[in-house]
Scaffold this motif. Sequence first.
Motif, mmCIF file in Angstrom:
data_model
loop_
_atom_site.group_PDB
_atom_site.id
_atom_site.type_symbol
_atom_site.label_atom_id
_atom_site.label_comp_id
_atom_site.label_asym_id
_atom_site.label_seq_id
_atom_site.Cartn_x
_atom_site.Cartn_y
_atom_site.Cartn_z
ATOM 1 N N VAL A 198 7.459 -63.260 -10.048
ATOM 2 C CA VAL A 198 8.715 -63.366 -9.871
ATOM 3 C C VAL A 198 9.120 -62.578 -8.649
ATOM 4 N N ILE A 199 8.719 -61.252 -8.878
ATOM 5 C CA ILE A 199 9.200 -60.215 -7.999
ATOM 6 C C ILE A 199 8.526 -60.661 -6.349
ATOM 7 N N LEU A 200 7.248 -60.985 -6.417
ATOM 8 C CA LEU A 200 6.664 -61.337 -5.172
ATOM 9 C C LEU A 200 7.325 -62.514 -4.471
ATOM 10 N N LEU A 201 8.209 -63.455 -5.204
ATOM 11 C CA LEU A 201 8.762 -64.352 -4.796
ATOM 12 C C LEU A 201 9.923 -63.940 -4.031
ATOM 13 N N PHE A 202 10.697 -62.833 -4.838
ATOM 14 C CA PHE A 202 11.845 -62.490 -4.358
ATOM 15 C C PHE A 202 11.650 -61.587 -3.114
ATOM 16 N N LEU A 203 10.588 -60.776 -2.974
ATOM 17 C CA LEU A 203 10.091 -59.938 -1.860
ATOM 18 C C LEU A 203 10.099 -60.886 -0.782
ATOM 19 N N ARG A 204 9.346 -62.112 -0.743
ATOM 20 C CA ARG A 204 9.320 -62.959 0.405
ATOM 21 C C ARG A 204 10.571 -63.198 0.581
ATOM 22 N N ALA A 205 11.691 -63.726 -0.176
ATOM 23 C CA ALA A 205 12.725 -64.122 0.335
ATOM 24 C C ALA A 205 13.562 -63.021 0.872
ATOM 25 N N VAL A 232 19.401 -60.471 -12.910
ATOM 26 C CA VAL A 232 19.823 -59.950 -11.849
ATOM 27 C C VAL A 232 19.907 -58.266 -11.807
ATOM 28 N N PRO A 233 20.345 -57.785 -12.688
ATOM 29 C CA PRO A 233 20.427 -56.460 -12.715
ATOM 30 C C PRO A 233 19.110 -55.722 -12.529
ATOM 31 N N ALA A 234 18.041 -56.123 -13.664
ATOM 32 C CA ALA A 234 16.657 -55.860 -13.539
ATOM 33 C C ALA A 234 16.037 -56.072 -12.118
ATOM 34 N N LEU A 235 16.190 -57.255 -11.561
ATOM 35 C CA LEU A 235 15.511 -57.559 -10.544
ATOM 36 C C LEU A 235 16.036 -56.773 -9.298
ATOM 37 N N THR A 236 17.435 -56.428 -9.395
ATOM 38 C CA THR A 236 17.992 -55.705 -8.291
ATOM 39 C C THR A 236 17.335 -54.416 -8.259
ATOM 40 N N SER A 237 17.196 -53.526 -9.358
ATOM 41 C CA SER A 237 16.379 -52.151 -9.403
ATOM 42 C C SER A 237 14.971 -52.244 -9.032
ATOM 43 N N ASP A 238 14.167 -53.454 -9.346
ATOM 44 C CA ASP A 238 12.987 -53.728 -8.913
ATOM 45 C C ASP A 238 12.455 -53.747 -7.489
ATOM 46 N N LEU A 239 13.547 -54.470 -7.276
ATOM 47 C CA LEU A 239 13.210 -54.955 -5.542
ATOM 48 C C LEU A 239 13.628 -53.508 -4.564
ATOM 49 N N LEU A 240 14.638 -52.839 -5.129
ATOM 50 C CA LEU A 240 15.071 -51.631 -4.312
ATOM 51 C C LEU A 240 14.072 -50.662 -4.537
ATOM 52 N N PHE A 241 13.307 -50.505 -5.694
ATOM 53 C CA PHE A 241 12.356 -49.437 -5.803
ATOM 54 C C PHE A 241 11.008 -49.820 -5.167
ATOM 55 N N ILE A 242 10.589 -51.311 -5.078
ATOM 56 C CA ILE A 242 9.438 -51.655 -4.676
ATOM 57 C C ILE A 242 9.488 -51.615 -3.019
ATOM 58 N N ILE A 243 10.700 -52.112 -2.424
ATOM 59 C CA ILE A 243 10.925 -52.364 -0.996
ATOM 60 C C ILE A 243 11.034 -50.725 -0.479
ATOM 61 N N SER A 244 11.397 -49.865 -1.130
ATOM 62 C CA SER A 244 11.747 -48.477 -0.801
ATOM 63 C C SER A 244 9.907 -47.832 -0.704
ATOM 64 N N GLU A 245 9.326 -47.937 -1.934
ATOM 65 C CA GLU A 245 7.983 -47.531 -1.753
ATOM 66 C C GLU A 245 7.110 -47.928 -0.643
ATOM 67 N N LEU A 246 7.113 -49.313 -0.354
ATOM 68 C CA LEU A 246 6.455 -50.032 0.331
ATOM 69 C C LEU A 246 6.603 -49.317 2.012
ATOM 70 N N ASP A 247 7.924 -49.397 2.185
ATOM 71 C CA ASP A 247 8.191 -48.619 3.583
ATOM 72 C C ASP A 247 7.783 -47.197 3.624
ATOM 73 N N LEU A 295 16.341 -67.280 -5.120
ATOM 74 C CA LEU A 295 15.537 -67.998 -4.033
ATOM 75 C C LEU A 295 16.310 -68.969 -3.173
ATOM 76 N N PRO A 296 15.940 -69.253 -1.838
ATOM 77 C CA PRO A 296 16.528 -70.433 -1.248
ATOM 78 C C PRO A 296 16.764 -71.648 -2.002
ATOM 79 N N LEU A 297 15.618 -72.114 -2.634
ATOM 80 C CA LEU A 297 15.445 -73.526 -3.212
ATOM 81 C C LEU A 297 16.650 -73.409 -4.529
ATOM 82 N N ASP A 298 16.690 -72.366 -5.136
ATOM 83 C CA ASP A 298 17.420 -71.887 -6.496
ATOM 84 C C ASP A 298 19.000 -72.163 -5.980
#
Length: 392
Positions: free
Chosen positions: A328-335, A133-148, A32-35
């Motif tokens: 946490v995933i929603l925060l990273f989706l916003r980022a 980071v490994p688990a977060l990367t796979s989560d973001l890739l899947f969720i972003i792909s499915e939302l699109d 996250l930007p602040l982190d």
Amino acid sequence: MSLAHTAAEYMLSDALLPDRKGPRLKGLRLELPLDRMVKFVAVGFPLLLVSLAFAQEFSSGSPISCFCPSNFSIRQAAYVDSSCWDSLVHHEQDESGQYKTKSLWPHKALPYSLLALAVAMYLPVLLWQYAAVPALTSDLLFIISELDKSYNRAIRLVQHMLKIRQESSDPDVFWDELEKARKERYFEFPLLERYLACKQRSHSLVATYLLRNALLLLFTSATYLYLGHFHLDVFFQEEFSCSIKTGLLHDETHIPDLITCRLTSLSVFQIVSLASVAIYTLLVPVILYNLTRLCRWDKRLLSIYEMLPAFDLLSRKMLGCPINDLNVILLFLRANISELISFSWLSVLCALKDTATQKHNIDTVVDFMTLLAGLEPSKPKHLTHGMCDENP
């Protein structure tokens, strides 16, 4: 009419998101930007102070200057400076005439303590990199792909209804299909919604994030204790009495037991101490703010996706306690909102929806894109009256 249908087809084709090709989501932000700001300050600032301490030592030479007797040779004077810096012990006489000693070792350990502080502040970053980071990367890739993909499915549904309107001579067929698309929930998203609901019951990411920030607070507290206990004790002591009757001068009878030395690096020591306290004091509210963000939902992103047909993670009240992996995933989706192309399209449609004159007829992206394609979202009155006449 054919020109209008062609324009509508082009408009709907342009609204479709292109398929991602090549390496997926190269610019994915996993901090996250602040982190990220906290990491650069907490780790980089001690390293900057280390360079300041070494630059002062190289520019001004020896960190201490001892006032040796006038009959000392240059070699003896150099030995005294070296010996007093190695021992760095202050000898002072108490009221009873006894000598007591006080170590001034924080002056000598200053660069190494700053290096240790930088390493300690980097440990939470390493924890996040390897544990989350490994688990977060796979989560973001899947969720972003499915939302699109979910957005594209809605646009293709409008394309299908437009095709039905063009090919069918009976207008009731189109309106029946539109009503079914609204009410019968053809486009369920069980995989995506269940995945998000599963993340709501998971706590590995949020535990790692809490541990990262807790370690930062712990190391910051340890820094305060170290500076307060050791640096404050020698903060104002510029001169000290050094015993030089050691080594080559141990058997010399014509030299005094103690000589006065001055710490030429005291100003740097004071600046480093005060700057460390100030910077880490400013970081504490930022770290606490990062923790408080886990105590509330950021519902704006999910509320935008309520425009998709049958996507009602919010309306079905699936969001409970916010301290879980989904938050946490929603925060990273916003980022990573720049990677979520459908979000910008849906945001525009939501803004246009608020300015529409027939808000009660526009619930989803299907309704709005149907309107933009030149198809009325509500059944004409003469067809409605016909239905009522047929079913008295």
